[in-house]
Design a protein around this motif. Sequence first.
Motif, mmCIF file in Angstrom:
data_model
loop_
_atom_site.group_PDB
_atom_site.id
_atom_site.type_symbol
_atom_site.label_atom_id
_atom_site.label_comp_id
_atom_site.label_asym_id
_atom_site.label_seq_id
_atom_site.Cartn_x
_atom_site.Cartn_y
_atom_site.Cartn_z
ATOM 1 N N GLN A 1 35.221 47.735 56.493
ATOM 2 C CA GLN A 1 35.213 46.360 56.026
ATOM 3 C C GLN A 1 33.986 45.592 56.469
ATOM 4 O O GLN A 1 33.452 44.787 55.702
ATOM 5 N N GLY A 2 33.497 45.834 57.686
ATOM 6 C CA GLY A 2 32.448 44.983 58.212
ATOM 7 C C GLY A 2 32.967 43.560 58.329
ATOM 8 O O GLY A 2 34.094 43.335 58.766
ATOM 9 N N ASP A 3 32.158 42.563 57.905
ATOM 10 C CA ASP A 3 32.637 41.178 57.956
ATOM 11 C C ASP A 3 32.939 40.669 56.550
ATOM 12 O O ASP A 3 32.975 39.467 56.306
ATOM 13 N N GLN A 4 33.172 41.586 55.628
ATOM 14 C CA GLN A 4 33.409 41.213 54.247
ATOM 15 C C GLN A 4 34.905 41.197 53.922
ATOM 16 O O GLN A 4 35.746 41.420 54.785
ATOM 17 N N PHE A 5 35.218 40.893 52.677
ATOM 18 C CA PHE A 5 36.598 41.020 52.210
ATOM 19 C C PHE A 5 36.852 42.488 51.880
ATOM 20 O O PHE A 5 35.928 43.304 51.865
ATOM 21 N N MET A 6 38.105 42.832 51.612
ATOM 22 C CA MET A 6 38.424 44.222 51.284
ATOM 23 C C MET A 6 39.620 44.273 50.331
ATOM 24 O O MET A 6 40.566 43.492 50.474
ATOM 25 N N VAL A 7 39.529 45.193 49.379
ATOM 26 C CA VAL A 7 40.660 45.510 48.509
ATOM 27 C C VAL A 7 41.074 46.943 48.812
ATOM 28 O O VAL A 7 40.259 47.865 48.717
ATOM 29 N N ILE A 8 42.330 47.124 49.217
ATOM 30 C CA ILE A 8 42.855 48.454 49.529
ATOM 31 C C ILE A 8 43.823 48.864 48.426
ATOM 32 O O ILE A 8 44.738 48.112 48.078
ATOM 33 N N MET A 9 43.615 50.048 47.889
ATOM 34 C CA MET A 9 44.543 50.600 46.903
ATOM 35 C C MET A 9 45.297 51.753 47.551
ATOM 36 O O MET A 9 44.701 52.776 47.888
ATOM 37 N N LEU A 10 46.592 51.559 47.754
ATOM 38 C CA LEU A 10 47.461 52.621 48.241
ATOM 39 C C LEU A 10 48.024 53.326 47.015
ATOM 40 O O LEU A 10 48.792 52.734 46.252
ATOM 41 N N THR A 11 47.640 54.578 46.817
ATOM 42 C CA THR A 11 47.895 55.247 45.551
ATOM 43 C C THR A 11 48.884 56.398 45.676
ATOM 44 O O THR A 11 48.956 57.046 46.724
ATOM 45 N N ARG A 12 49.626 56.626 44.603
ATOM 46 C CA ARG A 12 50.469 57.822 44.543
ATOM 47 C C ARG A 12 49.608 59.079 44.617
ATOM 48 O O ARG A 12 49.995 60.070 45.198
ATOM 49 N N GLY A 13 48.449 59.011 43.964
ATOM 50 C CA GLY A 13 47.558 60.162 44.004
ATOM 51 C C GLY A 13 47.053 60.574 42.641
ATOM 52 O O GLY A 13 47.287 59.921 41.622
ATOM 53 N N PRO B 1 30.922 46.532 40.470
ATOM 54 C CA PRO B 1 29.648 45.837 40.662
ATOM 55 C C PRO B 1 29.822 44.364 41.038
ATOM 56 O O PRO B 1 29.038 43.823 41.818
ATOM 57 N N GLN B 2 30.866 43.716 40.509
ATOM 58 C CA GLN B 2 31.125 42.327 40.879
ATOM 59 C C GLN B 2 31.652 42.238 42.310
ATOM 60 O O GLN B 2 31.307 41.312 43.056
ATOM 61 N N LEU B 3 32.493 43.190 42.700
ATOM 62 C CA LEU B 3 32.999 43.199 44.067
ATOM 63 C C LEU B 3 31.857 43.370 45.070
ATOM 64 O O LEU B 3 31.837 42.732 46.122
ATOM 65 N N ALA B 4 30.900 44.223 44.741
ATOM 66 C CA ALA B 4 29.785 44.484 45.656
ATOM 67 C C ALA B 4 28.955 43.219 45.885
ATOM 68 O O ALA B 4 28.652 42.864 47.029
ATOM 69 N N VAL B 5 28.582 42.522 44.809
ATOM 70 C CA VAL B 5 27.775 41.314 44.998
ATOM 71 C C VAL B 5 28.617 40.159 45.522
ATOM 72 O O VAL B 5 28.071 39.163 46.024
ATOM 73 N N ILE C 1 46.248 45.682 48.119
ATOM 74 C CA ILE C 1 46.249 44.679 49.182
ATOM 75 C C ILE C 1 44.864 44.043 49.270
ATOM 76 O O ILE C 1 43.856 44.741 49.381
ATOM 77 N N VAL C 2 44.825 42.731 49.210
ATOM 78 C CA VAL C 2 43.577 41.984 49.353
ATOM 79 C C VAL C 2 43.508 41.462 50.779
ATOM 80 O O VAL C 2 44.443 40.808 51.256
ATOM 81 N N LEU C 3 42.400 41.756 51.449
ATOM 82 C CA LEU C 3 42.231 41.365 52.840
ATOM 83 C C LEU C 3 41.042 40.421 52.999
ATOM 84 O O LEU C 3 39.969 40.638 52.424
ATOM 85 N N GLY C 4 41.254 39.380 53.799
ATOM 86 C CA GLY C 4 40.145 38.560 54.239
ATOM 87 C C GLY C 4 39.474 39.213 55.432
ATOM 88 O O GLY C 4 39.792 40.344 55.816
ATOM 89 N N ARG C 5 38.539 38.522 56.023
ATOM 90 C CA ARG C 5 37.839 39.066 57.195
ATOM 91 C C ARG C 5 38.833 39.410 58.303
ATOM 92 O O ARG C 5 39.888 38.801 58.431
ATOM 93 N N GLY C 6 38.445 40.400 59.101
ATOM 94 C CA GLY C 6 39.288 40.801 60.210
ATOM 95 C C GLY C 6 40.598 41.413 59.791
ATOM 96 O O GLY C 6 41.588 41.340 60.527
ATOM 97 N N LEU C 7 40.626 42.029 58.599
ATOM 98 C CA LEU C 7 41.828 42.680 58.056
ATOM 99 C C LEU C 7 42.991 41.711 57.857
ATOM 100 O O LEU C 7 44.150 42.101 57.854
ATOM 101 N N GLU C 8 42.692 40.440 57.653
ATOM 102 C CA GLU C 8 43.758 39.462 57.449
ATOM 103 C C GLU C 8 44.310 39.575 56.033
ATOM 104 O O GLU C 8 43.576 39.508 55.049
ATOM 105 N N VAL C 9 45.614 39.732 55.937
ATOM 106 C CA VAL C 9 46.259 39.905 54.636
ATOM 107 C C VAL C 9 46.206 38.598 53.840
ATOM 108 O O VAL C 9 46.650 37.552 54.316
ATOM 109 N N ALA C 10 45.636 38.689 52.636
ATOM 110 C CA ALA C 10 45.601 37.531 51.737
ATOM 111 C C ALA C 10 46.633 37.657 50.637
ATOM 112 O O ALA C 10 47.242 36.667 50.225
#
Length: 214
Positions: free
Chosen positions: A30-42, A60-64, A123-132
């Motif tokens: 994550q670093g100090d950025q936001f994060m989107v986690i996808m928990l997948t069946r597979g 590409p939008q998530l990256a910028v 799951i959308v996370l703010g900085r510091g793995l904070e659940v949004a």
Amino acid sequence: MREDIVTGAKFPDYILPDHTRTPRRLSDLQGDQFMVIMLTRGFFCPKDRQQMLELVRFHPQLAVGYTQVVTITTDDWHTTNNYRQQTSAPWPFLYDEERIVQKDLDIKEYTDTSHDVMIPHTIVLGRGLEVAKVYNGYYYWGRPSVAELHAELRELARRTYSDWDITRPELRKKWQEGDKSDFYPYGKNSISMETLMLQMAGAVDQYAGRAKGH
């Protein structure tokens, strides 16, 4: 999903191997950025694959927009790599054959008697793995659309960045006076531009440990 995984809580800082078999800690990815986690069946699930393809187009939008993405699957290493390659996803895929995440979050899909998988979640996370925001994707329409992710990340950014509206006179005055403390990433407690660019590129081996946190 565990009852304590709610808005404002800290998501567990799991350590799992990625598609290169390198152990990765979520907070490092994550670093100090936001994060989107996808928990997948597979790999086998067409719903998960379709969602993955939508995220690939959105990436590409998530990256910028200073947002990292990570996929966690219960597939083995070889299947995980196939999954990542065949969807052209550029972000890390973590594989969890021991079902650490599935068990810890209490998301075993007990209605599936053929596969020992997780109930899909985004799951959308703010900085510091904070659940949004937590989206339950057992049914496909429970998963966030790209438009919903955009809206959620916009609101998260508005709450996070003190320089969200740089037209405010007090911010303009601070900048003109050389006070950059409220400006990202220039502020005293922020990160270097070099680290920011490395995070945007997903170069975790180069930026992990550099971010100062907020």
